[in-house]
Design a protein around this motif. Sequence first.
Motif, short mmCIF file in Angstrom:
data_model
loop_
_atom_site.label_atom_id
_atom_site.label_comp_id
_atom_site.label_asym_id
_atom_site.label_seq_id
_atom_site.Cartn_x
_atom_site.Cartn_y
_atom_site.Cartn_z
N TYR A 20 -76.81 13.24 -58.95
CA TYR A 20 -78.23 12.94 -58.73
C TYR A 20 -78.61 11.61 -59.33
O TYR A 20 -77.91 11.07 -60.18
CB TYR A 20 -79.16 14.05 -59.23
CG TYR A 20 -78.82 14.69 -60.56
CD1 TYR A 20 -77.97 15.77 -60.61
CD2 TYR A 20 -79.40 14.23 -61.74
CE1 TYR A 20 -77.67 16.39 -61.81
CE2 TYR A 20 -79.12 14.85 -62.95
CZ TYR A 20 -78.24 15.93 -62.98
OH TYR A 20 -77.97 16.55 -64.16
N ASN A 21 -79.71 11.09 -58.82
CA ASN A 21 -80.20 9.80 -59.26
C ASN A 21 -80.88 9.90 -60.62
O ASN A 21 -81.49 10.92 -60.93
CB ASN A 21 -81.25 9.27 -58.28
CG ASN A 21 -80.65 8.52 -57.12
OD1 ASN A 21 -79.53 8.02 -57.20
ND2 ASN A 21 -81.40 8.43 -56.02
N SER A 22 -80.81 8.82 -61.38
CA SER A 22 -81.74 8.67 -62.50
C SER A 22 -83.08 8.26 -61.88
O SER A 22 -83.14 7.87 -60.71
CB SER A 22 -81.26 7.58 -63.46
OG SER A 22 -81.34 6.31 -62.83
N ARG A 23 -84.14 8.34 -62.63
CA ARG A 23 -85.44 7.93 -62.08
C ARG A 23 -85.43 6.45 -61.72
O ARG A 23 -85.99 6.03 -60.72
CB ARG A 23 -86.56 8.27 -63.08
CG ARG A 23 -87.95 7.97 -62.59
CD ARG A 23 -88.30 8.59 -61.24
NE ARG A 23 -88.35 10.03 -61.22
CZ ARG A 23 -88.67 10.73 -60.14
NH1 ARG A 23 -88.99 10.13 -59.00
NH2 ARG A 23 -88.65 12.05 -60.18
N PHE A 46 -73.17 16.84 -67.07
CA PHE A 46 -73.96 15.67 -66.71
C PHE A 46 -74.09 14.75 -67.91
O PHE A 46 -73.99 13.52 -67.79
CB PHE A 46 -75.35 16.07 -66.20
CG PHE A 46 -76.27 14.88 -66.12
CD1 PHE A 46 -76.16 13.98 -65.08
CD2 PHE A 46 -77.22 14.64 -67.11
CE1 PHE A 46 -76.97 12.85 -65.02
CE2 PHE A 46 -78.04 13.52 -67.06
CZ PHE A 46 -77.91 12.63 -66.01
N LYS A 72 -71.62 17.62 -58.59
CA LYS A 72 -73.07 17.50 -58.45
C LYS A 72 -73.46 16.08 -58.83
O LYS A 72 -72.99 15.55 -59.83
CB LYS A 72 -73.78 18.49 -59.39
CG LYS A 72 -75.31 18.52 -59.23
CD LYS A 72 -76.00 19.24 -60.38
CE LYS A 72 -75.96 20.75 -60.21
NZ LYS A 72 -76.86 21.43 -61.18
N MET A 94 -91.15 14.27 -57.21
CA MET A 94 -90.74 14.67 -58.56
C MET A 94 -89.25 14.99 -58.66
O MET A 94 -88.63 14.77 -59.69
CB MET A 94 -91.57 15.86 -59.04
CG MET A 94 -93.04 15.53 -59.25
SD MET A 94 -93.33 14.02 -60.20
CE MET A 94 -92.67 14.49 -61.78
N GLU A 95 -88.67 15.54 -57.62
CA GLU A 95 -87.23 15.82 -57.67
C GLU A 95 -86.49 14.62 -57.09
O GLU A 95 -86.66 14.28 -55.92
CB GLU A 95 -86.89 17.07 -56.85
CG GLU A 95 -85.42 17.43 -56.91
CD GLU A 95 -84.98 18.33 -55.74
OE1 GLU A 95 -84.09 19.15 -55.94
OE2 GLU A 95 -85.52 18.21 -54.64
N VAL A 96 -85.66 14.00 -57.91
CA VAL A 96 -84.88 12.86 -57.44
C VAL A 96 -83.92 13.32 -56.35
O VAL A 96 -83.66 14.51 -56.20
CB VAL A 96 -84.07 12.22 -58.60
CG1 VAL A 96 -84.99 11.58 -59.62
CG2 VAL A 96 -83.15 13.25 -59.26
N LEU A 98 -80.85 20.51 -57.87
CA LEU A 98 -80.39 20.30 -59.25
C LEU A 98 -80.08 21.61 -59.96
O LEU A 98 -79.37 21.62 -60.96
CB LEU A 98 -81.44 19.52 -60.05
CG LEU A 98 -81.15 18.01 -60.14
CD1 LEU A 98 -81.61 17.30 -58.90
CD2 LEU A 98 -81.80 17.40 -61.37
#
Lengths: 156, 722
Positions: free
Chosen positions: B425-428, B276, B423, B347-349, B223
């Motif tokens: 990444y997932n949301s939680r 983002f 880039k 902790m890191e998606v 990230l």
Amino acid sequence: MKIDFTINGKPTSVDVDPAMPLLWVVRDELKLTATKFGCGMAMCGACTLHIDGEATRSCSVPVESIAGKNITTLEGLSESNEKLHPIQQAWIEEQVPQCGYCQSGFMMAAAKLLKENPNPTETDIANSITNICRCGTQPRIIKAIKRASEISNQKI
Amino acid sequence: MSADNTKKGFSRRKFLQRGAIVLGGTVVASYLGCSPMRRFTAQKAESMDLPAMMSSLQPDFWFEVLPDNTIALKSPKIEIGQGVFTGLAMLAAEELDVPYEQIKVEHAITTSGLYDEMNTGGSNSTSSLYESIREVAATMREMLKEAAGKKWGVKASEIKTENGTLISGNNKITYAEITKENKKWDIPKTPELRPKSAFKVVGKAVKRTDLKTKVMGTAKYTLDSELPDMLYAVLLQSPYLDGTIKTLDTKEAEKSAGVVKVVRDGELVAVVAKTFYAADSAFKKINVEWNTPNKVQQADLIKLVTVGNGKEVNIQKEGNAKSIIEDNKATVFRQEYRTPMAAHAQMEVNAAIAHVEADKAVIIAGTQGPKIVIDTVSKALDIAKDRVEVHTPYVGGGFGRKAVKGLYVEAALISKAVGKPIKLYNSRQQEFQNSLYRPNTHHVLQAKIAQNGEIEAITHDQSTPDMLKNLMGTDLPNKILGADFISAGHGASFMYHFKNKSVSVWNAEVPIPIGIWRGVGMFPNTFAVESFMNELAHQTQKDPIAFRIGLLQNDDKISVRGKKVLEALIEKSGWKTPKAEGIGRGIAIGNDRKSIAAAAIELAIIEGKIVIKKVTQVLDCGISINPEGIKQQIEGATMMGIGAALYEEVTVKDGQIEQAYFSQYPMVTLADVPEIQCFILEGDDVPYGVGEPPLAPIAPAIAGAVLDLTGKAVRSLPIRLS
């Protein structure tokens, strides 16, 4: 909207959507990436930084609300790369991090706790810091906060 | 350099081919694993352990002497927090004669360094490279000595190496200086490795090499990484299992500020924007309805994962346990156990940065499996494998979740669609609901107890879904093996000497994506087997540790080491001292990947809640490389084990994973920290795995302590006191 504030001692100005969460301003606009994204809902504490000295989960703070305020991120916690904050010294002494991802949030929360309560008990620590760590560094975090308390007290 | 087959044992047969050493900017020697499949099969049969399988598409290198006399070590294994960089630096330092801090470890880039074809996982990262990394280091040291010898006109054998310097009489030169000067390198025969007795750093508790960067906040994760001119993407993912798009309206999203494009290619829908925040804000304006073909309910899942369903594969058989149990049906002691599904909640998606150009892809991804990234991305883009370059930054926790199914394929497709680096990444919520879950399990244990209290026969039947299929992307292992006893069934067998014993794995099929989780098979199996052992001891009024020691009296290695671990546990935990009022004590032991871990736990029940007071762990992991790193792993496994035993559970309702946020998936916090004591035994002369083994005994030891305190057995997780 143009918003002025101070971050890590530096007067700063950003021109962004006022509703943009502070976390993304710090990370994507100011490229200060020590503050992490964990959940976006203020549940995990990975994004904890200080706003006017208060430990705050920055993923849920709109940037407009920090106009004129003082922000400190992990990058601004220590005086320099050599002169570390007692929390960082203790984190190294006790070898806390594993994957390391959540540690910035923990250190910022812990720094605030020590400021408020220079001699926290384990119960104080557990009650005031509810961040999540998946590697299981919690035992060392507790030890490190107590060690940081000793380091701070010696300095005074 | 020819293969050196003179050393004893399979793992010592070495296989130097081309060059893993870079001196003066040139690749001079390479080091590859031997025939990967052969080694894989042999070691698999031997230990059910996953070896490292080195692979690279280009000249490989592990080591490079840099101008400042530090040594770059490109790690083929991924640093996911387990401390592998430190362990590898220590091993290399042992033969290179430099302080381990002078070895700068980073991940190999797949197109220029050696990466591991196996995922980083299975607790074998450091142990699998124990010899090979020292052999390459020793070879390099000898090459440096040869070069200095030529320069000074002395024999290489007369040259000492110390602190990154070559010394002969009054002659002194650093590694960096000789590397710069010397142009022709000869590759010597692999030198004899220094014996354990000569180790200077291995075995000492040292500080992690990544400590400072992680404490200063400068360690870069996916990230935090960037590529020039990069855009941000948010990917539409169904919150329902197997959900597909029924209706989609992206008009408002397209008009949203900062949006560059809304990518739509079949089921692949993503908003791409300049930041983002802009992508995420636009994403929230998408209107979508889902087809939800998968209606699975929790009750269906429990029913499917039940002993007796599906194919049975017997994995351990001595004597005729099954018929003895069958003949004594009315009197056998029989119990059933269940464990739930669980999430990794690292902790890191999952995240990936991709830059796809004509026939080339650069991927930055925190992954446990670079090979899987290469395979899946090259397939999705229809480009050659050597055109996919994978960079791995630090990984913010894996626990198995970053073994497969990251976002790299989607990121590559989105990058291709917009012609720029992106880039993603997932949301939680996406991380929780679009995952691969530790499968639920069911266990039936039965024992025929003889008049004198001895166990005449014992059986363990366990039902578990097959996860190799998801891990390897093929049904082949299942067809060959019959059931997944390598990962999901791992730890199902009895380590104890019963005259008559039988263990079967029943292969269940579930409509849920399942995958590797820290100690995936060990966790449920140890809970069931060791809880049953505690119940048997309780039933026959024996001390649970003495009961186990009595069953470890043979002279095979595991029995001898297991007995020592338990004896150490008695002493270290104060097992024989009187208990305080209101305290329950429990124990459990597990034999995982040749490491033996046992835990003794003291707990109290306060206002209806289990409070863990003290955990004593004894781990025999063979040679310990960095005892401090091992302690970190034991503590981490203990905390994760406590969470898994007391809180964690993933459930499904109407084809949807019910836990979408941390608030719905409670885990341990600082309030759950007990007193933890860790003791390390070195019961063998090679290192074994550390990351997973200490997790296994936690849940059954807690259950045993509840039994001790209340007289009531716990047979399902998470533990709920009624």
